[in-house]
Design a protein around this motif. Structure first.
Motif, PDB file in Angstrom:
ATOM      1  N   ARG A  81      34.211  30.950  20.856  1.00  7.01           N
ATOM      2  CA  ARG A  81      34.384  31.352  22.242  1.00  7.01           C
ATOM      3  C   ARG A  81      35.806  31.813  22.525  1.00  7.01           C
ATOM      4  O   ARG A  81      36.770  31.206  22.064  1.00  7.01           O
ATOM      5  CB  ARG A  81      33.967  30.216  23.173  1.00  7.01           C
ATOM      6  N   SER A  82      35.933  32.865  23.325  1.00 10.27           N
ATOM      7  CA  SER A  82      37.225  33.498  23.569  1.00 10.27           C
ATOM      8  C   SER A  82      38.122  32.642  24.466  1.00 10.27           C
ATOM      9  O   SER A  82      39.339  32.793  24.435  1.00 10.27           O
ATOM     10  CB  SER A  82      37.013  34.866  24.197  1.00 10.27           C
ATOM     11  N   ASP A  83      37.530  31.736  25.249  1.00 13.95           N
ATOM     12  CA  ASP A  83      38.323  30.917  26.174  1.00 13.95           C
ATOM     13  C   ASP A  83      38.707  29.577  25.576  1.00 13.95           C
ATOM     14  O   ASP A  83      39.172  28.685  26.292  1.00 13.95           O
ATOM     15  CB  ASP A  83      37.550  30.701  27.482  1.00 13.95           C
ATOM     16  N   PHE A  84      38.547  29.420  24.267  1.00 11.89           N
ATOM     17  CA  PHE A  84      38.717  28.113  23.623  1.00 11.89           C
ATOM     18  C   PHE A  84      40.037  27.460  23.999  1.00 11.89           C
ATOM     19  O   PHE A  84      40.094  26.278  24.318  1.00 11.89           O
ATOM     20  CB  PHE A  84      38.630  28.274  22.108  1.00 11.89           C
ATOM     21  N   ALA A  85      41.131  28.204  23.947  1.00 12.73           N
ATOM     22  CA  ALA A  85      42.456  27.611  24.149  1.00 12.73           C
ATOM     23  C   ALA A  85      42.651  27.071  25.564  1.00 12.73           C
ATOM     24  O   ALA A  85      43.572  26.282  25.798  1.00 12.73           O
ATOM     25  CB  ALA A  85      43.533  28.634  23.835  1.00 12.73           C
ATOM     26  N   TYR A  86      41.796  27.444  26.489  1.00 11.35           N
ATOM     27  CA  TYR A  86      42.015  27.120  27.894  1.00 11.35           C
ATOM     28  C   TYR A  86      41.063  26.064  28.440  1.00 11.35           C
ATOM     29  O   TYR A  86      41.172  25.695  29.619  1.00 11.35           O
ATOM     30  CB  TYR A  86      41.888  28.401  28.731  1.00 11.35           C
ATOM     31  N   ILE A  87      40.149  25.592  27.624  1.00 12.27           N
ATOM     32  CA  ILE A  87      39.132  24.678  28.145  1.00 12.27           C
ATOM     33  C   ILE A  87      39.198  23.329  27.437  1.00 12.27           C
ATOM     34  O   ILE A  87      39.629  23.226  26.291  1.00 12.27           O
ATOM     35  CB  ILE A  87      37.708  25.256  27.977  1.00 12.27           C
ATOM     36  N   PRO A  88      38.777  22.277  28.122  1.00 11.47           N
ATOM     37  CA  PRO A  88      38.679  20.970  27.460  1.00 11.47           C
ATOM     38  C   PRO A  88      37.498  20.957  26.503  1.00 11.47           C
ATOM     39  O   PRO A  88      36.442  21.507  26.808  1.00 11.47           O
ATOM     40  CB  PRO A  88      38.473  20.000  28.617  1.00 11.47           C
ATOM     41  N   MET A  89      37.689  20.327  25.359  1.00  8.31           N
ATOM     42  CA  MET A  89      36.633  20.222  24.360  1.00  8.31           C
ATOM     43  C   MET A  89      36.276  18.756  24.146  1.00  8.31           C
ATOM     44  O   MET A  89      37.060  17.850  24.479  1.00  8.31           O
ATOM     45  CB  MET A  89      37.073  20.847  23.040  1.00  8.31           C
ATOM     46  N   ALA A  90      35.117  18.526  23.577  1.00  9.03           N
ATOM     47  CA  ALA A  90      34.665  17.158  23.376  1.00  9.03           C
ATOM     48  C   ALA A  90      33.813  17.050  22.121  1.00  9.03           C
ATOM     49  O   ALA A  90      33.211  18.033  21.680  1.00  9.03           O
ATOM     50  CB  ALA A  90      33.855  16.687  24.588  1.00  9.03           C
ATOM     51  N   TRP A  91      33.809  15.872  21.575  1.00  7.20           N
ATOM     52  CA  TRP A  91      32.853  15.498  20.535  1.00  7.20           C
ATOM     53  C   TRP A  91      31.812  14.573  21.175  1.00  7.20           C
ATOM     54  O   TRP A  91      32.158  13.676  21.966  1.00  7.20           O
ATOM     55  CB  TRP A  91      33.533  14.782  19.381  1.00  7.20           C
ATOM     56  N   TYR A  92      30.565  14.809  20.789  1.00  6.23           N
ATOM     57  CA  TYR A  92      29.448  14.016  21.271  1.00  6.23           C
ATOM     58  C   TYR A  92      28.705  13.475  20.047  1.00  6.23           C
ATOM     59  O   TYR A  92      28.856  13.995  18.938  1.00  6.23           O
ATOM     60  CB  TYR A  92      28.469  14.876  22.074  1.00  6.23           C
ATOM     61  N   ARG A  93      27.870  12.469  20.260  1.00  5.28           N
ATOM     62  CA  ARG A  93      27.015  12.003  19.175  1.00  5.28           C
ATOM     63  C   ARG A  93      25.673  11.551  19.734  1.00  5.28           C
ATOM     64  O   ARG A  93      25.591  11.109  20.883  1.00  5.28           O
ATOM     65  CB  ARG A  93      27.664  10.889  18.366  1.00  5.28           C
ATOM     66  N   GLN A  94      24.666  11.676  18.880  1.00  2.00           N
ATOM     67  CA  GLN A  94      23.324  11.276  19.274  1.00  2.00           C
ATOM     68  C   GLN A  94      22.682  10.517  18.117  1.00  2.00           C
ATOM     69  O   GLN A  94      22.461  11.100  17.052  1.00  2.00           O
ATOM     70  CB  GLN A  94      22.470  12.484  19.656  1.00  2.00           C
ATOM     71  N   ALA A  95      22.427   9.250  18.341  1.00  5.34           N
ATOM     72  CA  ALA A  95      21.735   8.428  17.357  1.00  5.34           C
ATOM     73  C   ALA A  95      20.231   8.574  17.569  1.00  5.34           C
ATOM     74  O   ALA A  95      19.783   8.939  18.662  1.00  5.34           O
ATOM     75  CB  ALA A  95      22.167   6.973  17.506  1.00  5.34           C
ATOM     76  N   PRO A  96      19.428   8.290  16.556  1.00  4.14           N
ATOM     77  CA  PRO A  96      17.974   8.416  16.686  1.00  4.14           C
ATOM     78  C   PRO A  96      17.438   7.605  17.864  1.00  4.14           C
ATOM     79  O   PRO A  96      17.756   6.426  18.015  1.00  4.14           O
ATOM     80  CB  PRO A  96      17.453   7.869  15.361  1.00  4.14           C
TER      81      PRO A  96
END
Length: 115
Positions: free
Chosen positions: A26-41
């Motif tokens: 994504r072109s706006d990467f440097a300007y937005i907050p990012m996150a890691w998510y996880r999903q267990a079964p």
């Protein structure tokens, strides 16, 4: 087409470490907050860690002190260093924008921690 590509998962023993990477086109990467998510079964997808465009971080209580999120804006990549892994960390891990900055999900990367 904007894409998220996660990598770095695998099978590790309890107490071990993994480093996940997520390349975002994504072109706006440097300007937005990012996150890691996880999903267990059988469970919902939850936020694990977030990082603002300026590098401020926040963590779920369950991973505080063990996981570290970071980003390289030049490479449009976000990382998750996971130390002292526990069996309850077993899940598919995804990255995406934080909150309303989310786009279509990538394929995720499987993390399996054996006891």
């Amino acid at each position: 087409q904007v894409q998220l590509v996660e990598s770095g998962g695998g099978l590790v023993q309890a107490g071990g470490s993994l480093r996940l990477s997520c390349a975002a086109s994504r072109s706006d990467f440097a300007y937005i907050p990012m996150a890691w998510y996880r999903q267990a079964p059988g469970k919902q997808r939850d936020v694990v860690a977030t990082i603002t465009s300026g590098g401020n971080t926040n963590y779920a209580d369950s991973v505080k002190g063990r996981f570290t999120i970071s980003r390289d804006n030049a490479k449009k990549t976000v990382y998750l260093q996971m130390n002292n892994l526990k069996p309850e960390d077993t899940a598919v891990y995804y990255c995406n924008g934080a909150t309303h900055w989310r786009i279509d999900w990538g394929q995720g990367t499987q993390v399996t921690v054996s006891s």
